[in-house]
Design a protein around this motif. Structure first.
Motif, short mmCIF file in Angstrom:
data_model
loop_
_atom_site.label_atom_id
_atom_site.label_comp_id
_atom_site.label_asym_id
_atom_site.label_seq_id
_atom_site.Cartn_x
_atom_site.Cartn_y
_atom_site.Cartn_z
N CYS A 1 16.12 -2.89 33.92
CA CYS A 1 16.16 -4.21 34.31
C CYS A 1 14.75 -4.82 34.82
CB CYS A 1 16.94 -4.48 35.63
SG CYS A 1 17.04 -5.98 36.53
N ARG A 2 14.66 -6.13 34.77
CA ARG A 2 13.26 -6.89 35.10
C ARG A 2 13.01 -6.82 36.34
NH1 ARG A 2 9.53 -8.73 36.47
NH2 ARG A 2 8.13 -10.20 35.74
N PHE A 3 13.84 -6.58 37.35
CA PHE A 3 13.80 -7.09 38.73
C PHE A 3 13.36 -5.76 39.87
CE2 PHE A 3 16.64 -10.59 36.93
CZ PHE A 3 15.36 -11.46 37.04
N CYS A 4 14.33 -5.19 40.65
CA CYS A 4 13.70 -4.51 41.55
C CYS A 4 13.34 -3.16 41.14
CB CYS A 4 14.36 -4.73 42.65
SG CYS A 4 15.81 -3.52 42.62
N GLY A 5 12.74 -2.32 42.19
CA GLY A 5 12.42 -1.07 41.98
C GLY A 5 13.34 0.11 41.86
N THR A 6 14.78 -0.51 41.78
CA THR A 6 15.74 0.57 41.58
C THR A 6 15.84 0.93 39.92
OG1 THR A 6 17.45 -0.68 43.05
CG2 THR A 6 18.21 0.80 41.46
N GLY A 7 15.41 0.17 39.19
CA GLY A 7 15.39 0.54 37.73
C GLY A 7 16.55 0.85 37.01
N CYS A 8 17.44 -0.15 37.19
CA CYS A 8 18.75 -0.16 36.77
C CYS A 8 18.59 -0.19 35.26
CB CYS A 8 19.68 -1.03 36.86
SG CYS A 8 20.18 -1.09 38.79
N SER A 9 19.25 0.59 34.56
CA SER A 9 19.22 0.35 32.90
C SER A 9 20.25 -0.51 32.51
CB SER A 9 19.50 1.63 32.27
OG SER A 9 19.49 1.65 30.83
N VAL A 10 19.66 -1.28 31.58
CA VAL A 10 20.61 -2.58 30.99
C VAL A 10 20.94 -2.43 29.60
CG1 VAL A 10 20.25 -4.40 32.99
CG2 VAL A 10 19.17 -4.26 30.80
N MET A 11 22.24 -2.74 28.98
CA MET A 11 21.99 -2.77 27.68
C MET A 11 21.82 -4.32 27.48
SD MET A 11 22.43 0.06 26.68
CE MET A 11 22.80 -0.19 24.95
N VAL A 12 21.04 -4.63 26.35
CA VAL A 12 20.66 -6.15 26.24
C VAL A 12 21.26 -6.44 24.78
CG1 VAL A 12 18.69 -7.65 25.96
CG2 VAL A 12 18.60 -5.66 27.28
N GLY A 13 22.09 -7.61 24.81
CA GLY A 13 22.83 -8.01 23.66
C GLY A 13 22.07 -9.04 22.86
N ILE A 14 21.90 -8.90 21.52
CA ILE A 14 20.91 -9.90 20.84
C ILE A 14 21.74 -10.37 19.67
CG2 ILE A 14 18.53 -10.24 19.52
CD1 ILE A 14 17.88 -9.10 22.21
N LYS A 15 21.58 -11.72 19.45
CA LYS A 15 22.08 -12.42 18.30
C LYS A 15 21.07 -13.59 17.87
CE LYS A 15 26.02 -14.89 16.83
NZ LYS A 15 27.40 -15.67 17.07
N ASP A 16 20.62 -13.59 16.36
CA ASP A 16 19.94 -14.60 15.94
C ASP A 16 18.57 -14.78 16.97
OD1 ASP A 16 21.95 -15.14 14.41
OD2 ASP A 16 22.69 -16.77 15.81
N GLY A 17 17.98 -13.51 17.12
CA GLY A 17 16.64 -13.36 17.70
C GLY A 17 16.90 -14.10 19.25
N LYS A 18 17.99 -14.14 19.90
CA LYS A 18 18.12 -14.58 21.17
C LYS A 18 18.62 -13.66 22.21
CE LYS A 18 18.45 -18.54 23.08
NZ LYS A 18 19.14 -19.89 23.69
N ILE A 19 18.04 -13.21 23.46
CA ILE A 19 19.04 -12.58 24.22
C ILE A 19 20.32 -13.56 24.72
CG2 ILE A 19 19.23 -11.28 26.55
CD1 ILE A 19 15.81 -11.70 26.14
N MET A 20 21.49 -12.61 24.48
CA MET A 20 22.87 -13.48 24.60
C MET A 20 23.46 -13.08 25.88
SD MET A 20 22.41 -15.40 22.28
CE MET A 20 23.91 -16.56 21.96
N ALA A 21 23.32 -11.51 26.35
CA ALA A 21 24.19 -11.04 27.18
C ALA A 21 23.55 -9.71 27.66
CB ALA A 21 25.57 -10.67 26.86
N VAL A 22 23.84 -9.19 28.90
CA VAL A 22 23.53 -7.78 29.31
C VAL A 22 24.76 -7.11 29.88
CG1 VAL A 22 21.06 -8.45 29.81
CG2 VAL A 22 22.60 -8.35 31.62
N LYS A 23 24.74 -5.82 29.85
CA LYS A 23 25.40 -5.28 30.74
C LYS A 23 25.17 -3.96 31.32
CE LYS A 23 27.57 -3.16 26.62
NZ LYS A 23 28.95 -3.14 25.43
N GLY A 24 25.79 -3.57 32.16
CA GLY A 24 25.29 -2.24 32.94
C GLY A 24 25.30 -1.04 31.99
N ASP A 25 24.46 -0.20 31.91
CA ASP A 25 24.47 1.03 30.99
C ASP A 25 24.91 1.97 31.87
OD1 ASP A 25 23.58 2.94 29.40
OD2 ASP A 25 21.54 2.46 29.33
#
Lengths: 799, 147
Positions: A47-71
């Motif tokens: 994740c881009r934010f705090c120091g916890t360092g969560c892992s996210v799954m990033v969903g991409i379509k047509d060169g754009k970030i459309m969604a994320v979910k917790g990993d």
């Protein structure tokens, strides 16, 4: 044909959708709607934010970030996220994203009083280079300064350190992490001789007692708080104790909320230690084998004056001296200072002292942003060392960190004026030699003298000692305390300010040059979180317009300054990646720049307790916790069986203090008052901080519609008694003023936090509420970290 | 030939301003900073409508946690009770056709530890406010502008 504007389109769509009764909440950006599993390509990232360092799954379509979910494959967050994490798909797509270099110009020429005007990278970089060369000629290399961030990727911090210390010959490199966790570092270094936590988040599942020392974990580290919650609900013995100056959301899950007066945590910790010894509740065997006692300098000042210098004077003392020293902290004396009752103090001591209970202490900014930040870190370690509750599953002192790579980038790479990678310092000749060897530089290249720590850097800019100041991934002109002085300083003639960022901010508005940066998965990156976990991600989408990664910017600046050689690597050793998008820095150089820098950087830590794995390992895993030995990460340091650095048969070795027989230090540190306390002119305490929904100065999160709407403005939280006394009701407009400045905002009574009587709480995320015009730029003399939690203010109603 | 010359001239005349404009646009446009600052502090005003008396807001995108449409002040979430679950556990029908959004199966599972409970929301999903936030009526400043 009449063109439909974006706004009209959104308006119409909303109406249509509402009419159909669907449950889609339209974002100003194109929100994703569809089947996330089928329609999107998924890849992992921290994740881009705090120091916890969560892992996210990033969903991409047509060169754009459309969604994320917790990993769900990451042990950090186990499939969960917080609302900021879920908002990641929107942070790139704000409508006012910076996409071109801007230079302040009048009549086609650079002019400090001109208007920000679009220009080319070449022209902007040439201007910066001219200014830097001119400054070096006139005032020396130290007058060129870079102010980076705990949100830099590891290789961005590393490239900056290499360029400044090994190329330009300037130690004027600092980061916003100085304002965030310098006291944590100084605490680790003085107690253990080695930075960063010994445990990991895995310990939470083994602990019985959680003690929060001035950390509102429910809002600031929500995912870790959810792990604590899981343990509290699953284990009948478990208890959470919330030691705090403000009644907050973390108290909801707490067995007790203990309110103490600002700064009195020093007395509280000594008071607990005193009971542990007096009541014979400490671990004699552990203390005898693994602990050394030291006293240091007292009455150490607050760094309020320019060019303030502090020199520690420490000496080893014996147990009796320590015992006598803290015997002054009787429950009655502690109550007088802190307002905490003797029975609450005794209960705390029992929790630390009961050998059957496993205890984790957590802290962040409450203890770090403190004019005695190093001391209070030492004093809480004292409790874990006296009780021996350290370096085993569920028994850990735990210093949480604020930013996603405060550890990975700032602390491990050492992007501070006095530092080099792997806990080394520029003042140490052998350390400089090691760095010069790895960097293939002639001996004597790295300057031996630290120049300016963060606050002193801004003061030097105001004085004119610094002529060129470059901020990256930070917002210093909203974030610094006593801000009026530093904003005015930056606007003086002869100060050249460069700001690399993704959106217009309070810092870009006073910059001479604004550079558009690529962010997060628009580049290849690496962060290091608060459990020593290094976590990589790949570039997934292109950055808009002409925005470039900070890494690209640093290397282009290096080339332009004549230091391009620092970033010369062989394309045969590091061919450009073909399996995924190569970054701008890699494409420009024609090599896999991130990998080349990583493989060079990790030489610093090998065999030094900071072993990092080869590059590929981090793209293949959800991160690894260092030291990584033979491909295996280390969950608990300093204990045999967990940490391969501990010698066989030793049991425990605090090997950061090798020259002190591998012992950790219990420090004799007193309670000393803060530099400014409320009086008849300024009768209230001011404490600043964050809220769950917003990240730091709000640059990203306030551009996400659902986050903006969840917490649009910073307000002043007050205790109902104080509001009544001042005849204020919820929503009234007030002015908060201090000896340094003032700010106008609205009061909130009965919000989600309620400060103790006599205190006002204001979060700093709102650029229309510049609360740092009011705060005090005092700092801990040892760590040089500012105290944003305590200064004296007055509150006046505005009718 | 003359025709061709005329055509080229015409084309040039047509394109020069476009090329020039493109060039000027490229490298001399004064940047109109938008930013978030309005110069005014604000108040956070939420609807204040109690649970059951609001329309569902839905999610920022498919897969994101649903937003909260009602007042959450005073709702207890602690070690012994979680009042959000009173309505959302089962997706309680509140009045004519107004149903509380039901908690999905994901909240009964920890996919990392593989722990699963039939009738209890797991601890890591227990602090509802961590992900589900109410919405004030105010729009961000930039979406008020005409883009």
């Amino acid at each position: 044909m009449k063109k439909i504007t974006r706004r009209e389109f959104i308006g119409k769509s909303s109406i249509t959708i509402t009419a159909l009764g669907a449950t889609i909440y339209l974002n100003p950006f194109e929100a994703f709607s569809g089947d996330p599993d089928k329609d999107l390509f998924w890849d992992k990232a921290p994740c881009r934010f705090c120091g916890t360092g969560c892992s996210v799954m990033v969903g991409i379509k047509d060169g754009k970030i459309m969604a994320v979910k917790g990993d769900s494959e990451s042990s950090v967050n186990q499939g969960t996220l917080c609302v900021k994490g879920y908002s990641l798909p929107f942070i790139q797509y704000g409508m006012d994203r910076l996409t071109r270099p801007l230079v302040r110009m009048k009549n086609g020429q650079y002019d400090k009083k001109g208007e920000l005007t679009e220009t080319s990278w070449d022209k902007a970089m040439q201007l910066i280079t001219d200014k830097a060369k001119q400054a070096i000629k006139m005032k020396g290399p130290a007058s060129v300064a870079m102010f980076g961030s705990g949100q830099w990727t590891i290789w961005e911090g590393y490239a900056a350190a290499k360029l400044f210390k090994g190329g330009i010959g300037s130690n004027s490199l600092e980061v916003n992490a100085r304002l965030c966790m310098a006291s944590a570092v100084a605490g680790f270094m003085t107690t253990f001789g080695m930075d960063e936590p010994m445990g990991s988040y895995d310990d939470i599942a083994h602990a019985d007692i959680f003690i929060l020392w001035g950390a509102n974990m429910a809002e600031m580290h929500p995912v870790l708080f959810s792990k604590v919650t899981e343990r509290l609900l699953a284990n009948r013995k478990s208890q959470l104790i919330n030691l705090t100056t403000i009644s907050n959301l973390s108290s909801r899950m707490a067995a007790s909320e203990i309110i103490f007066k600002p700064q009195s945590d020093l007395a509280l910790a000594n008071g607990i230690a005193n009971i542990l010894i007096k009541e014979n509740m400490y671990n004699k065997d552990f203390v005898k084998k693994h602990v050394l006692f030291k006293s240091g300098k007292e009455n150490i000042g607050y760094g309020l004056e320019d060019k303030f210098v502090f020199q520690e004077e420490d000496k080893v003392v014996n147990f009796e001296t320590y015992m006598n020293y803290i015997s002054a902290y009787t429950p009655e004396y502690v109550e007088k200072i802190s307002g905490v009752s003797p029975s609450d103090l005794l209960n705390l001591a029992k929790l630390y002292g009961d050998s059957k209970l496993k205890v984790m202490s957590f802290w962040t900014m409450g203890m770090n942003q403190h004019t005695r930040g190093t001391w209070i870190n030492n004093l809480v370690y004292n409790l874990h060392l006296l009780s021996g509750k350290i370096s085993e599953p569920g028994n850990q002192p735990y210093s949480l960190t604020g930013q996603p790579s405060a550890c990975g980038t700032c602390r491990e790479v050492g992007t501070f004026t006095h530092r080099l990678p792997a806990d080394m310092v520029v003042a140490h000749k052998e350390h400089r030699k090691i760095a010069e060897k790895i960097w293939k530089l002639p001996e004597g290249t790295i300057p031996a003298k630290p120049t300016y720590h963060a606050t002193e850097m801004l003061r030097a800019l105001d004085r004119g000692d610094i002529a060129v100041f470059w901020s990256m991934t930070a917002n210093p002109f909203q974030a610094f305390p006593n801000l009026n002085r530093y904003r005015n300083g930056a606007l003086k003639d002869g100060r050249f300010i460069i700001v690399s960022d993704v959106y217009p901010t309070r810092s870009t508005e006073i910059a001479d040059v604004v550079l558009p940066s690529a962010m997060w998965v628009e580049k290849e990156g690496a962060f290091g979180n608060a459990e020593r976990r290094t976590h990589f991600w790949k570039k997934m989408v292109d950055a808009p317009g002409e925005s470039r990664s900070d890494l690209w910017q640093i290397i282009e600046f290096a080339k332009s300054m004549g230091h391009g050689k620092l970033f010369d690597f062989s394309p045969l050793d590091y061919p450009i990646p073909r399996q995924h998008k190569a970054s701008d820095a890699s494409l420009t150089a024609g090599i896999y720049m991130e990998k080349a820098l990583w493989e060079e950087y990790r030489q610093f830590g090998l065999g030094q307790g900071h072993d990092l794995a080869p590059f590929e390992a981090y793209h293949e895993t959800r991160g690894l916790r260092w030291p990584v030995i033979n491909g295996k990460e280390t969950l608990i340091r300093y204990r045999e069986g967990y940490d391969p650095y501990v010698e066989k048969g030793a049991g425990i070795q605090f090997y950061g203090n090798r020259e002190l027989e591998n012992r950790a230090i219990i420090w004799l540190r007193p309670y000393e008052p803060p530099p400014e306390t409320p009086d008849s002119d300024y009768p209230f305490w001011l404490c600043t901080g964050r809220v769950l929904e917003h990240w730091h100065s709000g640059t990203m999160t306030r551009r996400v519609r659902s986050l903006y709407k969840a917490y649009p403005h910073a307000t002043a939280n007050m205790h109902p008694e104080d509001a009544k006394m001042l005849e204020l009701k919820d929503g009234d407009k007030i002015k908060i003023s201090s000896r340094r400045g003032e700010v106008i905002l609205h009061v909130e009574v009965g919000g989600r936090v309620t400060p103790q009587p006599g205190m006002v709480y204001v979060p700093w995320f709102d650029e229309d509420v510049m609360i740092n015009n009011v705060t005090l730029d005092a700092y801990c003399p040892i760590s040089k970290q500012n105290d944003f939690k305590k200064c004296a203010v007055r509150v006046d109603k505005i009718s | 030939m003359r025709f061709l010359k005329k055509l080229v001239t015409a084309l040039l005349l047509l394109f020069i301003p476009i090329i020039l404009d493109a060039y000027l646009h490229e490298y001399s446009k004064v940047y109109q900073e938008r930013g978030l600052a309005t110069g005014q502090p604000g108040i956070n005003r939420f609807s204040g409508n109690p649970p059951g008396e609001t329309t569902v807001l839905g999610r920022p995108y498919d897969g994101a946690p649903p937003l909260v449409s009602h007042d959450i002040n005073g709702l207890a979430i602690n070690g012994s009770e979680n009042e959000c679950l009173d309505c959302h556990m089962e997706g309680l029908e509140l009045d004519e056709g107004n149903t509380a959004t039901k908690i999905p199966a994901s909240h009964y599972i920890n996919e990392y530890t593989k722990e699963q409970k039939k009738d209890q929301v797991l601890g890591i999903w227990y602090n509802c406010f961590q992900c589900h936030v109410p919405q004030s009526e105010e729009e961000p400043p930039y979406s008020r502008e005409n883009h």
